[in-house]
Design an enzyme around this catalytic site. Structure first.
Site, PDB file in Angstrom:
ATOM      1  CB  THR A  76     -67.756  21.691  43.397  1.00  0.00           C
ATOM      2  OG1 THR A  76     -66.807  21.800  42.324  1.00  0.00           O
ATOM      3  CG2 THR A  76     -68.175  20.235  43.531  1.00  0.00           C
ATOM      4  CB  CYS A 322     -54.057  13.144  34.982  1.00  0.00           C
ATOM      5  SG  CYS A 322     -54.576  12.274  36.444  1.00  0.00           S
TER       6      CYS A 322
END
Length: 380
Positions: A76, A322
């Protein structure tokens, strides 16, 4: 009473079991490279040598110069830095970024965070973008950057990076390729200007990412100055050394692993449809990663199905579970225009065999039926 249900990890995307070579390399780095690589003593020099060797090993695998390889604290972080720095370096050109709507959330969020304009190249039902449409958008005014994943980690579809890179190169627009789901599994080629890799996806250890930036790509840091120009503070030596060593190891037997896992995925693809009614397998059936299978079940809540499978001993992923604190459907599946609920993503690690797959297939129909029954969808 102790639960003796055997556990099978079928959620290796971005979280593969550590490769044995990664564990060995990490132990060696802890023993020999524990010091701060910025220190001038012998211990620091040994740590620095390990980092340099790690970069050289990655460079050899991806076909780059050693100085073009930068070690990041995570995948990331590598993507965020790439978007921010290249966009800053090309700010005079414009503030538009051409990309597909199925890109990793880290790329989409980075584009928004630095105030760039998304120019979306739509995808078809397999998740692949149209290279001609993408090329036309890249040729428009004000484009600072293009971004296209090498393959979609959620559905496994490979993207037309060769055609897109050729079009971007023709007009001088750098192409960021997120190969986080591909590296260690399929050949990457050289159709990229900025390349991001995720060691956790091929069996490296947490704490390292890789960013490769071709010489000649204009960029400017958007963070304070540091000895490490791209990632201030550097990365842990054991994580970096483990990432490089395990990448070399998986490349060495990639062809054999490719054939073995493609056979398992084809078996899964056939049997899931045959055993479970109202199932849609998504992603390109042929032009895809060898170890990823995604399917969606009608009348099923994805999170409930993952929980049911987990009770049976199988960890799988889901695009409709989720993911960031919000129960929202997968942006990838939504962009593809396919079923976004009841989604299961199976990513086969290197340790998964035919017995594991057959045991999963044996419990899947019952798990789906129980979730449908709970939702009052029996017999629909």
């Amino acid at each position: 009473m102790t639960d003796t249900t055997p556990r099978t990890w079928l959620d290796a995307g971005g979280s593969a079991r550590p490769h044995p070579v990664a564990l060995q390399a990490s132990a060696q780095a802890l023993a020999d490279g524990w010091a701060d690589p910025r220190r001038l003593g012998a211990e620091g020099r040994r740590a620095r040598a390990m980092l340099d060797a790690s970069r050289a090993a990655v460079a050899e695998v991806v076909g780059a110069r050693t100085e073009e390889v930068h070690l990041a604290p995570s995948h990331t972080a590598a993507l965020h830095a790439a978007v921010a720095a290249v966009a800053a370096g090309r700010r005079r050109v414009g503030t538009r970024v051409v990309l597909a709507p199925v890109e990793r959330a880290a790329v989409l969020h980075a584009v928004d965070h630095v105030g760039l304009e998304r120019v979306l190249a739509p995808v078809g039902t397999t998740g692949a973008t149209d290279p001609a449409r993408f090329a036309a958008l890249v040729r428009t005014d004000g484009v600072a950057l293009a971004a296209l994943q090498h393959a979609n980690g959620e559905v496994g579809t490979l993207q037309p990076v060769d055609e897109v890179h050729a079009a971007a190169r023709a007009v001088g627009v750098p192409l960021l390729v997120d190969a986080g789901a591909s590296a260690g599994h399929v050949p990457l080629g050289d159709a990229w200007d900025v390349l991001a890799l995720d060691p956790a996806d091929w069996g490296g250890l947490p704490g390292a990412g890789v960013l490769v930036v071709r010489r000649g790509v204009r960029w400017r840091p958007t963070w304070p100055e540091d000895e490490d120009g791209w990632f201030p503070g550097g990365v842990p030596v054991p994580a970096a050394f483990a990432a490089a060593a395990s990448l070399q190891a998986v490349e060495a037997d990639r062809a054999a692993q490719d054939a073995r896992r493609r056979e398992l995925v084809e078996h899964l693809r056939r049997e899931v449809v045959a055993r479970v009614p109202d199932v849609e397998v998504v992603g390109d059936p042929d032009d895809r990663l060898p170890h990823v299978l995604t399917f969606s079940c009608l009348y099923v809540d994805g999170e409930a199905l993952l929980t049911e499978l987990d009770r049976a001993g199988f960890a799988v992923g889901s695009g409709s579970a989720c993911t960031s604190g919000a129960l929202e459907p997968s942006h990838v599946l939504a962009a593809m225009g396919v079923l976004t609920h009841g989604n299961v993503r199976v990513v086969l690690g290197r340790e998964v065999d035919r017995d594991d797959v057959d045991r999963f297939l044996a419990v899947l129909p019952g798990a789906v039926a129980r979730v449908r029954s709970t939702l009052g969808a029996d017999g629909l």
